[in-house]
Design a protein around this motif. Sequence first.
Motif, mmCIF file in Angstrom:
data_model
loop_
_atom_site.group_PDB
_atom_site.id
_atom_site.type_symbol
_atom_site.label_atom_id
_atom_site.label_comp_id
_atom_site.label_asym_id
_atom_site.label_seq_id
_atom_site.Cartn_x
_atom_site.Cartn_y
_atom_site.Cartn_z
ATOM 1 N N ARG A 104 0.844 -1.201 0.000
ATOM 2 C CA ARG A 104 0.000 0.000 0.000
ATOM 3 C C ARG A 104 0.877 1.248 0.000
ATOM 4 O O ARG A 104 1.227 1.789 1.046
ATOM 5 C CB ARG A 104 -0.918 0.008 1.222
ATOM 6 N N PRO A 105 1.265 1.737 -1.179
ATOM 7 C CA PRO A 105 2.123 2.922 -1.227
ATOM 8 C C PRO A 105 1.547 4.146 -0.535
ATOM 9 O O PRO A 105 2.296 4.968 -0.002
ATOM 10 C CB PRO A 105 2.295 3.174 -2.734
ATOM 11 N N ASP A 106 0.215 4.294 -0.531
ATOM 12 C CA ASP A 106 -0.385 5.464 0.106
ATOM 13 C C ASP A 106 -0.210 5.412 1.621
ATOM 14 O O ASP A 106 0.114 6.432 2.258
ATOM 15 C CB ASP A 106 -1.861 5.572 -0.259
ATOM 16 N N ILE A 107 -0.402 4.241 2.221
ATOM 17 C CA ILE A 107 -0.227 4.116 3.662
ATOM 18 C C ILE A 107 1.256 4.189 4.022
ATOM 19 O O ILE A 107 1.647 4.795 5.028
ATOM 20 C CB ILE A 107 -0.846 2.805 4.171
ATOM 21 N N SER A 108 2.094 3.607 3.183
ATOM 22 C CA SER A 108 3.534 3.695 3.408
ATOM 23 C C SER A 108 3.999 5.146 3.406
ATOM 24 O O SER A 108 4.770 5.574 4.269
ATOM 25 C CB SER A 108 4.268 2.897 2.330
ATOM 26 N N GLU A 109 3.524 5.923 2.427
ATOM 27 C CA GLU A 109 3.910 7.335 2.359
ATOM 28 C C GLU A 109 3.463 8.091 3.595
ATOM 29 O O GLU A 109 4.190 8.922 4.138
ATOM 30 C CB GLU A 109 3.296 7.956 1.101
ATOM 31 N N ARG A 110 2.285 7.792 4.071
ATOM 32 C CA ARG A 110 1.730 8.530 5.205
ATOM 33 C C ARG A 110 2.515 8.265 6.492
ATOM 34 O O ARG A 110 2.667 9.160 7.327
ATOM 35 C CB ARG A 110 0.258 8.155 5.390
ATOM 36 N N TYR A 111 3.022 7.041 6.662
ATOM 37 C CA TYR A 111 3.618 6.662 7.949
ATOM 38 C C TYR A 111 5.108 6.337 7.874
ATOM 39 O O TYR A 111 5.687 5.918 8.879
ATOM 40 C CB TYR A 111 2.857 5.465 8.534
ATOM 41 N N GLY A 121 0.788 20.077 -8.788
ATOM 42 C CA GLY A 121 1.277 18.887 -8.115
ATOM 43 C C GLY A 121 0.381 17.692 -8.347
ATOM 44 O O GLY A 121 -0.671 17.788 -8.994
ATOM 45 N N PHE A 122 0.807 16.572 -7.805
ATOM 46 C CA PHE A 122 0.105 15.313 -8.017
ATOM 47 C C PHE A 122 -0.248 14.681 -6.676
ATOM 48 O O PHE A 122 0.551 14.700 -5.734
ATOM 49 C CB PHE A 122 0.975 14.344 -8.813
ATOM 50 N N TYR A 123 -1.446 14.106 -6.635
ATOM 51 C CA TYR A 123 -1.850 13.350 -5.458
ATOM 52 C C TYR A 123 -1.148 11.994 -5.457
ATOM 53 O O TYR A 123 -0.793 11.457 -6.512
ATOM 54 C CB TYR A 123 -3.361 13.148 -5.451
ATOM 55 N N ALA A 124 -1.007 11.430 -4.269
ATOM 56 C CA ALA A 124 -0.334 10.142 -4.134
ATOM 57 C C ALA A 124 -1.124 9.012 -4.769
ATOM 58 O O ALA A 124 -0.550 7.987 -5.142
ATOM 59 C CB ALA A 124 -0.074 9.834 -2.660
ATOM 60 N N HIS A 125 -2.437 9.180 -4.890
ATOM 61 C CA HIS A 125 -3.273 8.121 -5.455
ATOM 62 C C HIS A 125 -4.564 8.730 -5.972
ATOM 63 O O HIS A 125 -4.908 9.889 -5.670
ATOM 64 C CB HIS A 125 -3.583 7.042 -4.406
ATOM 65 N N THR A 126 -5.285 7.951 -6.749
ATOM 66 C CA THR A 126 -6.594 8.389 -7.218
ATOM 67 C C THR A 126 -7.565 8.456 -6.043
ATOM 68 O O THR A 126 -7.309 7.909 -4.974
ATOM 69 C CB THR A 126 -7.121 7.426 -8.290
ATOM 70 N N LYS A 127 -8.677 9.109 -6.253
ATOM 71 C CA LYS A 127 -9.630 9.316 -5.165
ATOM 72 C C LYS A 127 -10.211 7.987 -4.695
ATOM 73 O O LYS A 127 -10.606 7.138 -5.490
ATOM 74 C CB LYS A 127 -10.749 10.246 -5.631
ATOM 75 N N ASP A 128 -10.249 7.822 -3.374
ATOM 76 C CA ASP A 128 -10.780 6.614 -2.761
ATOM 77 C C ASP A 128 -12.174 6.918 -2.207
ATOM 78 O O ASP A 128 -12.308 7.578 -1.180
ATOM 79 C CB ASP A 128 -9.857 6.137 -1.646
ATOM 80 N N PRO A 129 -13.222 6.443 -2.849
ATOM 81 C CA PRO A 129 -14.577 6.781 -2.388
ATOM 82 C C PRO A 129 -14.929 6.158 -1.043
ATOM 83 O O PRO A 129 -15.884 6.602 -0.384
ATOM 84 C CB PRO A 129 -15.475 6.224 -3.501
ATOM 85 N N ASP A 130 -14.164 5.154 -0.623
ATOM 86 C CA ASP A 130 -14.453 4.482 0.646
ATOM 87 C C ASP A 130 -13.651 5.048 1.813
ATOM 88 O O ASP A 130 -13.855 4.624 2.961
ATOM 89 C CB ASP A 130 -14.163 2.980 0.525
ATOM 90 N N ALA A 131 -12.752 5.966 1.557
ATOM 91 C CA ALA A 131 -11.874 6.462 2.618
ATOM 92 C C ALA A 131 -12.660 7.302 3.617
ATOM 93 O O ALA A 131 -13.565 8.060 3.253
ATOM 94 C CB ALA A 131 -10.746 7.286 2.019
ATOM 95 N N VAL A 132 -12.277 7.180 4.884
ATOM 96 C CA VAL A 132 -12.920 7.942 5.960
ATOM 97 C C VAL A 132 -11.842 8.629 6.792
ATOM 98 O O VAL A 132 -10.667 8.278 6.757
ATOM 99 C CB VAL A 132 -13.783 7.030 6.859
ATOM 100 N N GLY A 133 -12.283 9.602 7.578
ATOM 101 C CA GLY A 133 -11.382 10.277 8.498
ATOM 102 C C GLY A 133 -10.191 10.886 7.802
ATOM 103 O O GLY A 133 -10.299 11.474 6.715
ATOM 104 N N VAL A 134 -9.042 10.724 8.407
ATOM 105 C CA VAL A 134 -7.821 11.324 7.880
ATOM 106 C C VAL A 134 -7.461 10.755 6.510
ATOM 107 O O VAL A 134 -6.799 11.412 5.713
ATOM 108 C CB VAL A 134 -6.655 11.135 8.877
ATOM 109 N N PHE A 135 -7.917 9.547 6.204
ATOM 110 C CA PHE A 135 -7.544 8.898 4.952
ATOM 111 C C PHE A 135 -8.347 9.414 3.764
ATOM 112 O O PHE A 135 -8.040 9.089 2.614
ATOM 113 C CB PHE A 135 -7.695 7.381 5.092
#
Length: 620
Positions: free
Chosen positions: A101-108, A457-471
């Motif tokens: 999960r590159p998006d979670i890896s980038e975040r943490y 700039g570029f987002y780390a990933h495409t939009k996640d319709p299921d993401a909640v909270g900080v994600f």
Amino acid sequence: MTTLSKLRSLSLVGLLLGCATPSGARDNSNSATQHGPTEWASWSPASFERAAREDKLILINVVATWCHWCHVMDEVTYADPEVAALLAKHFVVIRVDSDARPDISERYRAWGWPATALLSPRAEPVMNLRGYRAPQVFATLLRELIAEHARGELHQREDPRETRVSAPTDSDLERIRGKATAQLDRYFDVNGLGWGDKQKYPWSEPIEYAFLRARLRHDDPEHTQWRDRALATLDAEAALIDPVWGGMYQYSLRGVWDRPHYEKIAMIQAGALENYAHAAMITGDARWLEPARAITKYLLGTMRDPSGGFYTSQDADLRRADHSSVEGEVYFALDDAGRRALGIPRVDRAVYADLNGLTIHALAELYRASGDRALLDAALAAATRILATHGRASGPNMLALSHGPGNAEALRYLADQAAMGWALLSLHRVTADPRWLDAATQLANSMLASLAAEDGGFYAHTKDPDAVGVFAERRKPLPENALAAQFLLELHGLTDGDGSTDTPYLEPARAALLAVGGDAQIESRGKLVARYLSAIELLGASKIDISIVAKPGDPVGDALWQAALRVWEPRASFERSEPGQRYPDTGAAAIYLCSERSCSRPITDPAQVAAEAEAFLLRE
């Protein structure tokens, strides 16, 4: 639940400063029989929905399959009966493979692995933990968070590791470059070599930036000294190469280069290969190819998938089915027979697009330096496989890559598109095959359509319709934007011809560098600014064209082509053309080097290419 407030908890800060030793914690865990190990939920909408519905705190454990302390925390902390009971009753616990999960890896990633994120039931951040935590310390922390939540007093802790984002104060990339360069330079250990002192990582990007700044500012000793520092660092970090199987270990302990931590990960292999290839090209000294061969021996053997592509990592320790382990320090001290008699440390056989992109690019660069056709064949096979198993059309003249094979993931990641696009351009450079340029162009078009932010700039990933909270908040990470900019700048250089043709790639590259160039983000990224600095340098550098003019099949033209590829010039675009297309037909194959203000005389002798090209480039 009350709204989270930005308060600091002194008692928890005190807890985080203490860390029990693994041996003491291991003794405590041997009696863990009542509750059993922690059971992990998947990263899914259902897991987050359950946390909100049941008003449970969320614990996210970010790990890597190769990570020694992740294994220890599993065996010791998460197996502890008290910890397991607290988590089962009060938390939804989710495990994430950082490589998957590159998006979670980038975040943490600033917290290393294992990273532990603790969040409210609605996925609002509370605190993040770095590395191993002993059971007693961890249980105390959990109880305090549980009590705070019960009182409605849960609050977010400030953390200096958190990436800070701020808009640039101006659009002066030269000012940003100067600030970020000074920041990176402060990390260099003059005596011990390398960037950083307590742990010695073979950081590849600072070495590439050192080579680049020495080239572009070859008349300034302040910058040219960095070439020698980079070469000395490469000499030192060769101590991290496994003398038996090859491959480079991830890092070394205690501020020296000969106390390795024994995991081998794809990113390290790729970065080291690229560094050694460029050292050989820059110096003309073939000795730099020796450590590169030791790495490719491992890469093409242990880490290569039979159907093309490269695996992710190999564990630092041997972990066996009977739950006994052989620590890396013991295992990797053995010879080949001794190791094989015990077994082989686990290899993560996942084939990810971003890591393969970095590896393909490195193999293509090493092919340039060595002429070893086996390296190019491996790179071509990997690229063919990734495009076939990870790619799908995403629109007219657009290609998008999934992170893993099968195109099943809903998200598309910037790191995958940028790394593979950059890799495909490297294959086009060494083969002159237009299919690689075409695929890279399609990746860039898709990246611009699905990942570019309206404000740059570029987002780390495409939009996640299921993401909640900080994600649910999409981030624009600096390292990934730097790679995207580097890819787009190179693509622009290849497609704008003589400089008179507009392309859709130059301005998005500039906008990406500006978008992540705020002082706060630069400062919080520490050493991870080197590729960003290289991209700024290449944006402002004058363009160089290296053209090989020869009829197809002309053996002299082919020899000139191979000689030209060994010229290290990051500003250059390489092309092959037939006589009369762009340059006149003089009756002989020739190389022409051109800048924005002058061209070299025709170079017709392959043996003279290196010297004549260097003389021309040093005048530019």
